[in-house]
Design a protein around this motif. Sequence first.
Motif: not given
Length: 141
Positions: A75-89, A96-104
């Motif tokens: 909401l503050a305009g911060t660039t947000c990136a998520l690294v998680c194992n859940n493709v449907t998080s 802006e960025y979702h690095f999905c590490t599921a199934r690896v």
Amino acid sequence: ISAKRVLAIGKDISGTLAESFARSLTLRGIDANYATERGLGLAYASHLTDKDVLLAFSRSGTTRDINDAIRTASLAGTTCALVCNNVTSPISTCCEYHFCTARVDDVQPVTGSETNTSQYALMKVMLYIIEKKLAREQLCF
């Protein structure tokens, strides 16, 4: 991505990754901090701006503290990136960025549960890319 500050957040094992990433950035001269305790990520995130980056590590992508911090930063305009194992998080839509590490996760058959091995490997790749970029910038001056 360029940033004034980087905040890495996570809980439990993901918190260990967040701490390691922030410390590695700090050693490279980048203004970075980490938050791993309940409520601390949200407190830090409330001070982020559009010049900052929030990187969240979450195995499930559903941890309330992490998700609240992402929403606040977004909401503050911060660039947000998520690294998680859940493709449907559900929180990935705020990033802006979702690095999905599921199934690896090739350790799961051995340990009987999911691990953060793939997230750790991705963190090392990100640090390598940052290191290369910093080296190039030093050559240009």
